[in-house]
Design a protein around this motif. Structure first.
Motif, short mmCIF file in Angstrom:
data_model
loop_
_atom_site.label_atom_id
_atom_site.label_comp_id
_atom_site.label_asym_id
_atom_site.label_seq_id
_atom_site.Cartn_x
_atom_site.Cartn_y
_atom_site.Cartn_z
N ASP A 26 98.57 12.45 34.27
CA ASP A 26 98.58 10.99 34.45
C ASP A 26 97.40 10.36 33.72
OD1 ASP A 26 100.83 11.07 35.99
OD2 ASP A 26 99.81 10.73 37.90
N GLU A 27 97.62 9.14 33.22
CA GLU A 27 96.54 8.39 32.59
C GLU A 27 96.05 7.34 33.58
OE1 GLU A 27 96.01 6.56 28.28
OE2 GLU A 27 97.21 5.25 29.56
N VAL A 28 94.75 7.35 33.86
CA VAL A 28 94.14 6.42 34.81
C VAL A 28 93.18 5.53 34.04
CG1 VAL A 28 92.76 6.21 36.90
CG2 VAL A 28 94.32 8.15 36.63
N VAL A 29 93.37 4.20 34.17
CA VAL A 29 92.51 3.22 33.52
C VAL A 29 91.72 2.50 34.60
CG1 VAL A 29 92.43 1.17 32.06
CG2 VAL A 29 94.17 2.92 31.65
N VAL A 30 90.39 2.55 34.50
CA VAL A 30 89.51 1.90 35.47
C VAL A 30 88.75 0.81 34.73
CG1 VAL A 30 87.61 2.22 37.08
CG2 VAL A 30 89.26 4.05 36.74
N VAL A 45 89.15 5.02 30.29
CA VAL A 45 90.50 5.55 30.19
C VAL A 45 90.37 7.07 30.29
CG1 VAL A 45 92.56 5.73 28.77
CG2 VAL A 45 91.17 3.66 28.67
N VAL A 46 90.94 7.65 31.37
CA VAL A 46 90.84 9.09 31.58
C VAL A 46 92.22 9.67 31.84
CG1 VAL A 46 88.47 9.00 32.45
CG2 VAL A 46 90.34 8.81 34.04
N VAL A 47 92.38 10.93 31.45
CA VAL A 47 93.62 11.66 31.71
C VAL A 47 93.31 12.76 32.71
CG1 VAL A 47 95.43 13.07 30.68
CG2 VAL A 47 94.49 11.15 29.40
N VAL A 48 94.14 12.89 33.73
CA VAL A 48 93.93 13.87 34.79
C VAL A 48 94.26 15.27 34.24
CG1 VAL A 48 94.61 14.59 37.10
CG2 VAL A 48 94.55 12.16 36.52
N ARG A 49 93.28 16.15 34.28
CA ARG A 49 93.51 17.54 33.87
C ARG A 49 93.57 18.48 35.06
NH1 ARG A 49 89.04 18.88 29.58
NH2 ARG A 49 89.65 20.96 30.23
N ARG A 50 92.98 18.06 36.17
CA ARG A 50 92.94 18.91 37.36
C ARG A 50 92.83 18.01 38.59
NH1 ARG A 50 88.10 23.16 38.48
NH2 ARG A 50 88.69 23.71 40.59
N ALA A 99 87.67 18.20 35.12
CA ALA A 99 88.88 17.72 35.79
C ALA A 99 89.50 16.52 35.09
CB ALA A 99 88.58 17.37 37.23
N LEU A 100 88.85 16.00 34.04
CA LEU A 100 89.40 14.84 33.34
C LEU A 100 89.10 14.91 31.86
CD1 LEU A 100 86.88 12.62 32.68
CD2 LEU A 100 86.96 12.49 35.13
#
Length: 125
Positions: free
Chosen positions: A53-57, A65-70, A84-85
């Motif tokens: 998932d891509e999470v934008v804060v 802009v981070v992508v969930v790796r764990r 983890a990101l």
């Protein structure tokens, strides 16, 4: 902790666990205010995140802009949280782009009426 891999977790809990927020209540408040998006959609605090998932804060000085790796459910050390990101954030603006704040010389006293009016005109009041 290697045997406790989760399928998904709450976005506010994950943001706190990977140290994007200092407290979980801050992460929850950001979600409620609409500053967090998961895969382009506005996220409530209980929205689930999974690997990929891509999470934008949005908040502070820049957008993250981070992508969930764990998936992490509990707060962990900084080294584990960094793994983890994947951070895809745009670079911060260079310091010269930021507007310089004018400062008075020390000991110059209060501004005169003329100086105050010039300051107000400069600020656009």
């Amino acid at each position: 902790m290697p045997g406790t891999e989760l399928a998904n977790t709450r976005v506010d809990s994950w943001l706190w666990a990977v140290r994007l927020f200092k407290s979980r209540s801050q992460a929850t408040a950001a979600c409620r205010a609409g500053h967090v998006r998961v895969n382009g959609e506005r996220a409530k605090p209980a929205t689930g995140v999974k690997v990929g998932d891509e999470v934008v804060v949005r908040g502070g000085e820049r957008e993250r802009v981070v992508v969930v790796r764990r998936i992490l459910a509990k707060r962990v050390g900084a080294a584990v949280a960094a793994e983890a990101l994947t951070d895809n954030s745009p670079p911060p603006p260079p310091p010269v782009v930021r507007a310089a704040v004018p400062q008075r010389d020390r000991g110059a006293g209060r501004p005169t009426k003329r100086e105050r009016r010039e300051l107000q005109r400069l600020r656009g009041y």
